[in-house]
Design a protein around this motif. Structure first.
Motif, PDB file in Angstrom:
ATOM      1  N   ARG A  48      98.419  75.065 -44.553  1.00  0.00           N
ATOM      2  CA  ARG A  48      98.854  76.109 -45.483  1.00  0.00           C
ATOM      3  C   ARG A  48      97.664  76.850 -46.082  1.00  0.00           C
ATOM      4  O   ARG A  48      97.698  78.070 -46.246  1.00  0.00           O
ATOM      5  CB  ARG A  48      99.711  75.488 -46.593  1.00  0.00           C
ATOM      6  CG  ARG A  48     101.078  75.008 -46.098  1.00  0.00           C
ATOM      7  CD  ARG A  48     101.831  74.260 -47.169  1.00  0.00           C
ATOM      8  NE  ARG A  48     102.193  75.122 -48.278  1.00  0.00           N
ATOM      9  CZ  ARG A  48     103.282  75.897 -48.315  1.00  0.00           C
ATOM     10  NH1 ARG A  48     104.110  75.919 -47.279  1.00  0.00           N
ATOM     11  NH2 ARG A  48     103.548  76.643 -49.372  1.00  0.00           N
ATOM     12  N   LYS A  49      96.590  76.135 -46.407  1.00  0.00           N
ATOM     13  CA  LYS A  49      95.377  76.772 -46.922  1.00  0.00           C
ATOM     14  C   LYS A  49      94.772  77.718 -45.892  1.00  0.00           C
ATOM     15  O   LYS A  49      94.325  78.821 -46.206  1.00  0.00           O
ATOM     16  CB  LYS A  49      94.351  75.704 -47.314  1.00  0.00           C
ATOM     17  CG  LYS A  49      94.678  74.931 -48.574  1.00  0.00           C
ATOM     18  CD  LYS A  49      93.570  73.926 -48.872  1.00  0.00           C
ATOM     19  CE  LYS A  49      93.880  73.104 -50.112  1.00  0.00           C
ATOM     20  NZ  LYS A  49      92.809  72.105 -50.387  1.00  0.00           N
ATOM     21  N   GLN A  53      94.225  81.751 -46.118  1.00  0.00           N
ATOM     22  CA  GLN A  53      92.889  82.323 -46.010  1.00  0.00           C
ATOM     23  C   GLN A  53      92.806  83.386 -44.918  1.00  0.00           C
ATOM     24  O   GLN A  53      92.088  84.390 -45.059  1.00  0.00           O
ATOM     25  CB  GLN A  53      91.860  81.227 -45.737  1.00  0.00           C
ATOM     26  CG  GLN A  53      90.428  81.747 -45.642  1.00  0.00           C
ATOM     27  CD  GLN A  53      89.409  80.633 -45.690  1.00  0.00           C
ATOM     28  OE1 GLN A  53      89.530  79.690 -46.462  1.00  0.00           O
ATOM     29  NE2 GLN A  53      88.379  80.719 -44.850  1.00  0.00           N
ATOM     30  N   LEU A  54      93.534  83.188 -43.831  1.00  0.00           N
ATOM     31  CA  LEU A  54      93.457  84.116 -42.695  1.00  0.00           C
ATOM     32  C   LEU A  54      94.541  85.197 -42.726  1.00  0.00           C
ATOM     33  O   LEU A  54      94.639  85.985 -41.788  1.00  0.00           O
ATOM     34  CB  LEU A  54      93.551  83.339 -41.383  1.00  0.00           C
ATOM     35  CG  LEU A  54      92.440  82.321 -41.116  1.00  0.00           C
ATOM     36  CD1 LEU A  54      92.594  81.714 -39.734  1.00  0.00           C
ATOM     37  CD2 LEU A  54      91.061  82.953 -41.267  1.00  0.00           C
ATOM     38  N   PHE A  70      91.804  77.000 -35.998  1.00  0.00           N
ATOM     39  CA  PHE A  70      91.554  75.563 -36.062  1.00  0.00           C
ATOM     40  C   PHE A  70      90.138  75.255 -36.546  1.00  0.00           C
ATOM     41  O   PHE A  70      89.908  74.214 -37.170  1.00  0.00           O
ATOM     42  CB  PHE A  70      91.843  74.918 -34.715  1.00  0.00           C
ATOM     43  CG  PHE A  70      93.292  75.019 -34.315  1.00  0.00           C
ATOM     44  CD1 PHE A  70      94.278  74.512 -35.147  1.00  0.00           C
ATOM     45  CD2 PHE A  70      93.679  75.648 -33.134  1.00  0.00           C
ATOM     46  CE1 PHE A  70      95.625  74.618 -34.817  1.00  0.00           C
ATOM     47  CE2 PHE A  70      95.018  75.755 -32.797  1.00  0.00           C
ATOM     48  CZ  PHE A  70      95.992  75.241 -33.636  1.00  0.00           C
ATOM     49  N   GLN A  71      89.197  76.163 -36.305  1.00  0.00           N
ATOM     50  CA  GLN A  71      87.867  75.984 -36.890  1.00  0.00           C
ATOM     51  C   GLN A  71      87.931  76.087 -38.413  1.00  0.00           C
ATOM     52  O   GLN A  71      87.299  75.299 -39.118  1.00  0.00           O
ATOM     53  CB  GLN A  71      86.899  77.034 -36.326  1.00  0.00           C
ATOM     54  CG  GLN A  71      86.461  76.772 -34.894  1.00  0.00           C
ATOM     55  CD  GLN A  71      85.575  77.866 -34.342  1.00  0.00           C
ATOM     56  OE1 GLN A  71      85.469  78.960 -34.917  1.00  0.00           O
ATOM     57  NE2 GLN A  71      84.939  77.595 -33.220  1.00  0.00           N
ATOM     58  N   THR A  72      88.700  77.049 -38.902  1.00  0.00           N
ATOM     59  CA  THR A  72      88.861  77.194 -40.347  1.00  0.00           C
ATOM     60  C   THR A  72      89.591  75.997 -40.935  1.00  0.00           C
ATOM     61  O   THR A  72      89.205  75.454 -41.973  1.00  0.00           O
ATOM     62  CB  THR A  72      89.646  78.480 -40.670  1.00  0.00           C
ATOM     63  OG1 THR A  72      88.950  79.612 -40.139  1.00  0.00           O
ATOM     64  CG2 THR A  72      89.816  78.657 -42.174  1.00  0.00           C
ATOM     65  N   LEU A 159      97.537  87.682 -38.012  1.00  0.00           N
ATOM     66  CA  LEU A 159      98.607  87.345 -38.930  1.00  0.00           C
ATOM     67  C   LEU A 159      98.975  88.580 -39.749  1.00  0.00           C
ATOM     68  O   LEU A 159      98.127  89.438 -40.018  1.00  0.00           O
ATOM     69  CB  LEU A 159      98.178  86.218 -39.886  1.00  0.00           C
ATOM     70  CG  LEU A 159      97.998  84.817 -39.299  1.00  0.00           C
ATOM     71  CD1 LEU A 159      97.493  83.863 -40.383  1.00  0.00           C
ATOM     72  CD2 LEU A 159      99.301  84.296 -38.709  1.00  0.00           C
ATOM     73  N   LYS A 160     100.230  88.679 -40.134  1.00  0.00           N
ATOM     74  CA  LYS A 160     100.645  89.754 -41.018  1.00  0.00           C
ATOM     75  C   LYS A 160      99.822  89.686 -42.308  1.00  0.00           C
ATOM     76  O   LYS A 160      99.472  88.592 -42.748  1.00  0.00           O
ATOM     77  CB  LYS A 160     102.129  89.631 -41.364  1.00  0.00           C
ATOM     78  CG  LYS A 160     103.073  89.626 -40.182  1.00  0.00           C
ATOM     79  CD  LYS A 160     104.481  89.306 -40.659  1.00  0.00           C
ATOM     80  CE  LYS A 160     105.425  89.036 -39.522  1.00  0.00           C
ATOM     81  NZ  LYS A 160     106.751  88.598 -39.987  1.00  0.00           N
TER      82      LYS A 160
END
Length: 205
Positions: A48-49, A53-54, A70-72, A159-160
């Motif tokens: 969720r974080k 963030q993205l 997945f890196q984030t 992402l939207k």
């Protein structure tokens, strides 16, 4: 509020639906998923974080998006990107589908609204920020053939409310962007995407 045929203008050639929270009411989803897999709560909150963030970012294609994703996410937990990728696709998303199948039903207005779109020859698309779109529709007992196209935002590279998402959907459906209507349950994603591109938006509540 629920959408009615009155929101379909003569200029509308394409209706873009969000999925989660729009075509079914997802109240209680987080609690139900946590109850189903309590030992995975750290990973769920890391996911969720990461999504927050993205939000609105654009990464050109699906591979680049998930690599960044997945890196984030690995920064928020003690797992490697490879481990998180496996967890996300093999555990997390299938769990969400199972919870939907067990606890949720499609909104009542959808059938009549889709029929009105078909009568008016208005194309329909589902654009979801999450994957497993076909599986979720199946869990809701909705025929994917009701829609002209179903796609997730990550498959398109972001992402939207990344504006490129709407450009790609409109291009795929061979309509002008200004002929689109977006229906969703969030002002900060679906609504902001519509605002950025100057198209009509209906907020489902």
């Amino acid at each position: 509020m629920q959408p009615t045929v009155d929101i379909l203008s003569p200029n509308t050639k394409l209706v873009i639906f969000d999925l989660d929270g729009t075509l079914y009411k997802k109240k209680g989803m987080v609690r139900r998923m946590l109850c189903s897999a309590p030992l995975e709560w750290r990973l769920m909150f890391a996911e969720r974080k990461t999504r927050k963030q993205l939000r609105g970012q654009w990464m050109q294609n699906e591979a680049a998006f998930y690599q960044n994703y997945f890196q984030t996410m690995s920064k928020f937990c003690s797992k490697t990107p490879e481990e998180l990728k496996q967890w996300y696709f093999e555990r997390y998303m299938p769990l969400m589908v199972r919870v939907i199948r067990t606890h949720y039903k499609p909104v009542k207005w959808l059938g009549q609204f889709i029929e009105a779109c078909h009568i008016r020859r208005i194309k329909t698309v589902i654009l979801s920020d999450y994957g497993h779109v076909s599986e979720k529709l199946d869990a809701l007992h909705l025929d994917s053939n009701l829609f002209d196209w179903i796609i997730s935002a990550p498959e398109l590279g972001g992402l939207k409310p990344a504006s490129q998402l709407l450009d790609q959907v409109a291009n795929k459906m061979q309509v002008n962007v200004n002929q689109c209507l977006i229906i969703g349950d969030r002002n900060d994603t679906d609504g902001q995407l519509a605002q950025i591109k100057g198209v009509h938006f209906f907020l489902v509540q």
